[in-house]
Design a protein around this motif. Structure first.
Motif, PDB file in Angstrom:
ATOM      1  N   LYS A 191       6.989  15.553   8.871  1.00  0.00           N
ATOM      2  CA  LYS A 191       5.851  14.641   8.906  1.00  0.00           C
ATOM      3  C   LYS A 191       5.788  13.800   7.647  1.00  0.00           C
ATOM      4  CE  LYS A 191       2.710  17.073  12.025  1.00  0.00           C
ATOM      5  NZ  LYS A 191       1.349  17.612  12.207  1.00  0.00           N
ATOM      6  N   ARG A 192       6.098  14.387   6.509  1.00  0.00           N
ATOM      7  CA  ARG A 192       6.043  13.629   5.258  1.00  0.00           C
ATOM      8  C   ARG A 192       7.051  12.491   5.270  1.00  0.00           C
ATOM      9  NH1 ARG A 192       5.745  16.621  -0.500  1.00  0.00           N
ATOM     10  NH2 ARG A 192       3.804  17.231   0.491  1.00  0.00           N
ATOM     11  N   LEU A 193       8.272  12.784   5.729  1.00  0.00           N
ATOM     12  CA  LEU A 193       9.284  11.737   5.851  1.00  0.00           C
ATOM     13  C   LEU A 193       8.840  10.683   6.857  1.00  0.00           C
ATOM     14  CD1 LEU A 193      12.059  10.478   5.391  1.00  0.00           C
ATOM     15  CD2 LEU A 193      12.991  12.097   7.072  1.00  0.00           C
ATOM     16  N   GLY A 194       8.207  11.093   7.944  1.00  0.00           N
ATOM     17  CA  GLY A 194       7.750  10.158   8.958  1.00  0.00           C
ATOM     18  C   GLY A 194       6.719   9.187   8.424  1.00  0.00           C
ATOM     19  N   PHE A 195       5.718   9.698   7.720  1.00  0.00           N
ATOM     20  CA  PHE A 195       4.697   8.826   7.135  1.00  0.00           C
ATOM     21  C   PHE A 195       5.308   7.849   6.142  1.00  0.00           C
ATOM     22  CE2 PHE A 195       1.631  12.353   8.220  1.00  0.00           C
ATOM     23  CZ  PHE A 195       0.909  11.612   9.133  1.00  0.00           C
ATOM     24  N   LEU A 196       6.168   8.361   5.287  1.00  0.00           N
ATOM     25  CA  LEU A 196       6.790   7.506   4.276  1.00  0.00           C
ATOM     26  C   LEU A 196       7.678   6.450   4.920  1.00  0.00           C
ATOM     27  CD1 LEU A 196       7.289   6.951   1.249  1.00  0.00           C
ATOM     28  CD2 LEU A 196       9.206   8.569   1.377  1.00  0.00           C
ATOM     29  N   LEU A 197       8.450   6.839   5.923  1.00  0.00           N
ATOM     30  CA  LEU A 197       9.383   5.932   6.570  1.00  0.00           C
ATOM     31  C   LEU A 197       8.656   4.801   7.288  1.00  0.00           C
ATOM     32  CD1 LEU A 197      12.268   5.218   7.368  1.00  0.00           C
ATOM     33  CD2 LEU A 197      12.040   6.792   9.314  1.00  0.00           C
ATOM     34  N   VAL A 198       7.593   5.149   8.020  1.00  0.00           N
ATOM     35  CA  VAL A 198       6.843   4.134   8.768  1.00  0.00           C
ATOM     36  C   VAL A 198       6.288   3.069   7.824  1.00  0.00           C
ATOM     37  CG1 VAL A 198       4.729   3.740  10.082  1.00  0.00           C
ATOM     38  CG2 VAL A 198       6.287   5.580  10.741  1.00  0.00           C
ATOM     39  N   ASN A 199       5.651   3.492   6.750  1.00  0.00           N
ATOM     40  CA  ASN A 199       5.074   2.534   5.801  1.00  0.00           C
ATOM     41  C   ASN A 199       6.156   1.722   5.098  1.00  0.00           C
ATOM     42  OD1 ASN A 199       1.914   2.968   5.312  1.00  0.00           O
ATOM     43  ND2 ASN A 199       2.820   4.954   5.797  1.00  0.00           N
ATOM     44  N   LEU A 200       7.224   2.382   4.690  1.00  0.00           N
ATOM     45  CA  LEU A 200       8.292   1.689   3.977  1.00  0.00           C
ATOM     46  C   LEU A 200       8.958   0.646   4.864  1.00  0.00           C
ATOM     47  CD1 LEU A 200       9.914   1.510   1.338  1.00  0.00           C
ATOM     48  CD2 LEU A 200      11.473   3.246   2.271  1.00  0.00           C
ATOM     49  N   LEU A 201       9.197   0.992   6.125  1.00  0.00           N
ATOM     50  CA  LEU A 201       9.845   0.046   7.030  1.00  0.00           C
ATOM     51  C   LEU A 201       9.010  -1.210   7.219  1.00  0.00           C
ATOM     52  CD1 LEU A 201      11.365   2.296   9.846  1.00  0.00           C
ATOM     53  CD2 LEU A 201      12.587   0.985   8.120  1.00  0.00           C
ATOM     54  N   TRP A 202       7.697  -1.023   7.426  1.00  0.00           N
ATOM     55  CA  TRP A 202       6.871  -2.197   7.680  1.00  0.00           C
ATOM     56  C   TRP A 202       6.706  -3.052   6.422  1.00  0.00           C
ATOM     57  CZ3 TRP A 202       7.250  -0.075  12.225  1.00  0.00           C
ATOM     58  CH2 TRP A 202       6.844  -0.807  13.347  1.00  0.00           C
ATOM     59  N   VAL A 203       6.689  -2.434   5.254  1.00  0.00           N
ATOM     60  CA  VAL A 203       6.615  -3.207   4.014  1.00  0.00           C
ATOM     61  C   VAL A 203       7.909  -3.977   3.786  1.00  0.00           C
ATOM     62  CG1 VAL A 203       6.474  -3.028   1.499  1.00  0.00           C
ATOM     63  CG2 VAL A 203       4.896  -1.712   2.914  1.00  0.00           C
ATOM     64  N   ILE A 204       9.046  -3.318   4.011  1.00  0.00           N
ATOM     65  CA  ILE A 204      10.341  -3.984   3.842  1.00  0.00           C
ATOM     66  C   ILE A 204      10.487  -5.129   4.833  1.00  0.00           C
ATOM     67  CG2 ILE A 204      12.839  -3.684   4.045  1.00  0.00           C
ATOM     68  CD1 ILE A 204      11.673  -2.514   1.497  1.00  0.00           C
ATOM     69  N   PHE A 205      10.131  -4.881   6.102  1.00  0.00           N
ATOM     70  CA  PHE A 205      10.196  -5.945   7.109  1.00  0.00           C
ATOM     71  C   PHE A 205       9.372  -7.147   6.682  1.00  0.00           C
ATOM     72  CE2 PHE A 205      11.056  -3.013  10.994  1.00  0.00           C
ATOM     73  CZ  PHE A 205      12.320  -2.759  10.493  1.00  0.00           C
ATOM     74  N   SER A 206       8.172  -6.878   6.173  1.00  0.00           N
ATOM     75  CA  SER A 206       7.265  -7.965   5.790  1.00  0.00           C
ATOM     76  C   SER A 206       7.829  -8.768   4.629  1.00  0.00           C
ATOM     77  CB  SER A 206       5.892  -7.392   5.422  1.00  0.00           C
ATOM     78  OG  SER A 206       5.327  -6.686   6.510  1.00  0.00           O
ATOM     79  N   LEU A 207       8.365  -8.085   3.634  1.00  0.00           N
ATOM     80  CA  LEU A 207       8.936  -8.773   2.472  1.00  0.00           C
ATOM     81  C   LEU A 207      10.162  -9.592   2.855  1.00  0.00           C
ATOM     82  CD1 LEU A 207       8.607  -5.948  -0.228  1.00  0.00           C
ATOM     83  CD2 LEU A 207       7.298  -8.078  -0.121  1.00  0.00           C
ATOM     84  N   VAL A 208      11.024  -9.000   3.672  1.00  0.00           N
ATOM     85  CA  VAL A 208      12.229  -9.711   4.088  1.00  0.00           C
ATOM     86  C   VAL A 208      11.870 -10.925   4.944  1.00  0.00           C
ATOM     87  CG1 VAL A 208      14.306  -9.544   5.508  1.00  0.00           C
ATOM     88  CG2 VAL A 208      13.737  -7.702   3.918  1.00  0.00           C
ATOM     89  N   GLY A 209      10.910 -10.743   5.845  1.00  0.00           N
ATOM     90  CA  GLY A 209      10.499 -11.853   6.698  1.00  0.00           C
ATOM     91  C   GLY A 209       9.898 -13.005   5.924  1.00  0.00           C
ATOM     92  N   ALA A 210       9.299 -12.707   4.764  1.00  0.00           N
ATOM     93  CA  ALA A 210       8.647 -13.743   3.966  1.00  0.00           C
ATOM     94  C   ALA A 210       9.634 -14.581   3.153  1.00  0.00           C
ATOM     95  CB  ALA A 210       7.630 -13.100   3.027  1.00  0.00           C
ATOM     96  N   ILE A 211      10.829 -14.075   2.917  1.00  0.00           N
ATOM     97  CA  ILE A 211      11.769 -14.762   2.027  1.00  0.00           C
ATOM     98  C   ILE A 211      12.118 -16.167   2.512  1.00  0.00           C
ATOM     99  CG2 ILE A 211      14.128 -14.700   1.104  1.00  0.00           C
ATOM    100  CD1 ILE A 211      13.839 -11.659   0.867  1.00  0.00           C
TER     101      ILE A 211
END
Length: 484
Positions: free
Chosen positions: A69-89
């Protein structure tokens, strides 16, 4: 926080970054074909993101971890933050004079399929940027359904575990194997997109407009290639087509797969589908009659616009065929309250969602019965299934935090200088991932281009929190999560 959870999360995020970098070549080729210099921005962004992602993937590669569960929570948040940053470039590097806050807001709005925009002059914008926005929403829709069907049920967030696909009992599941289910989901998602694009083109859209609007319709995202959104086309058939596809894509994709693959009509009798279609129909008909009587508009035209705009709000798509806030005070109030409601769990729609309303209604009904018969034993049911106390607590916690974040966010927006209507509607439309709010600034006739950078950062956080079911984000703020 144990580094063993951070390494695999970074590795998976880097792989997803490679996919997004590859996707950037599509708008680059479109711009190159039409002779726009923005192709260089997308090509540069693709190589830059791809190089960083590749190096990160090589540095964090290792044996596959145990999914906790800890990996799941971290992964979900990290993926959406990375997607958002990459999409903004590409948005930030393109020659559109966007600040970083505006670029990030636009990217998050796309990835979370919210549909709010800071861009003005879409009608004359290079096709690469328009395609990139639509592509981000379409890919975001895939991620949202995968999140709702595969990840959040394991994390048991907000009652989502009720829709878990993998269990010892697979008699009611579309496929026993996850790989088969994934292939079926992708086939249906792509198939609905193609059918929607063909229908749009048949009804009068250009091929480019049809493709872009099909991607943002199926993702219930709402980005358009025109400032006037669907009002640009001035077509009743297009309104009904978009209403149909927005409604379909607000239904649970797991049940759509059962219906399409196994031809099981009983799957469409799911309680949340009945409730969602029910309040969509009632809201749209009541609003159409009001518009017809209040503004002396033909009933057929009023029904087309009412169903389109109500479906757009309740599915959290965000299209607008006209400025429905000018229809009268009742239309404004109905649109505002509809912003809270949302579509079905397991779809690309946001909001509180019909499933939670079904359970809350049953809890309230049972509570009233216990006032009369306090010693009786009642169970909270969803259809033929019993909702466990843990799932009930999760639903109550989600709704309470939903209202709390809306209240706090609205107060914060007023501190930044915005009137109450703009503050309250902009926060709820971000939290519900709807798109347009209420009022002259962020209403269906406006956009978020005049919102300050500090307010855009606040609304960006609200969009991410609403998209990730709130609890998934807030759990990272607890000290317990980061302890060894």
């Amino acid at each position: 926080m144990n580094a063993s959870a951070l390494r695999p999360a970074m590795y998976i995020a880097a792989l997803c970054g490679l996919y997004l970098a590859t996707a950037m070549f599509l708008p680059a080729m479109v711009d190159l074909y039409y002779g726009h210099e923005d192709w260089q921005v997308f090509a540069l962004s693709a190589f830059m993101v791809g190089g960083i992602s590749l190096m990160t993937a090589l540095a964090t590669r290792g044996p596959p971890p145990v999914f906790t569960k800890r990996l799941g929570f971290l992964l979900v948040n990290l993926l959406w933050v990375i997607f958002s940053l990459v999409g903004a470039i590409p948005l930030f590097l393109a020659d559109h004079e966007l600040t970083f806050a505006q670029s990030l807001f636009e990217s998050i709005s796309a990835i979370t399929t919210t549909g709010s925009t800071v861009l003005v002059g879409l009608d004359n914008m290079p096709p690469g940027i328009l395609l990139w926005r639509s592509l981000l929403q379409w890919l975001g829709g895939i991620g949202i359904v995968a999140l709702g069907l595969f990840v959040l049920p394991f994390l048991r967030v907000g009652g989502m575990s009720f829709f878990k696909l993998e269990s010892s009992d697979t008699s009611d599941k579309p496929f026993a194997r996850l790989a088969s289910f994934t292939r079926a989901f992708m086939g249906i998602y792509v198939g609905i997109t193609l059918i929607c694009a063909i229908c749009y083109a048949w009804a009068g859209m250009s091929r480019f407009d049809a493709l872009n609007h099909a991607m943002t319709t199926v993702a219930t995202g709402g980005f358009s290639t025109h400032d006037a959104s669907f009002g640009y086309f001035d077509s009743i058939p297009l309104l009904w087509i978009s209403t149909l596809f927005m409604t379909i894509c607000s239904l649970p994709f797991s049940l759509l797969i059962i219906f399409v693959v196994r031809r099981r009509l009983d799957s469409l009798r799911d309680p949340q589908i009945v409730v969602f279609v029910g309040y969509l129909f009632v809201f749209a008909v009541v609003l159409a009659v009001y518009h017809h009587l209040q503004n002396d508009v033909g009933l057929g035209t009023a029904l087309a616009h009412s169903f389109h705009n109500m479906s757009s709000i309740l599915s959290t798509t965000g299209y607008a065929s006209t400025d429905y806030t000018t229809w009268g005070p009742f239309a404004v109030a109905l649109a505002f309250f509809a912003t809270f409601m949302g579509g079905c769990t397991g779809s690309t729609a946001g909001g509180i969602k019909a499933y939670r309303f079904v359970v809350l209604f049953n809890i309230v009904g049972t509570g009233l019965k216990r006032l009369i018969y306090p010693n009786a034993v009642y169970s909270i049911r969803y259809g033929n299934s019993v909702i466990e106390p843990e799932a009930q607590r999760g639903i109550f916690l989600f709704v309470a935090l939903y209202i709390f974040l809306w209240a706090v966010g609205s107060l914060a927006m007023t501190l930044l200088g915005y009137d109450f209507l703009t503050a309250a509607s902009s926060v709820i439309t971000a939290l519900s991932n709807v798109g347009p709010g209420i009022g002259d600034i962020v209403g269906p006739a406006g956009n978020f281009s005049t919102i300050s950078d500090s307010a855009l950062y606040l609304l960006s956080v609200m969009m991410l929190a609403g998209r990730l079911e709130i609890l998934t984000v807030l759990v990272l703020l607890t000290p317990l999560f980061w302890r060894q």
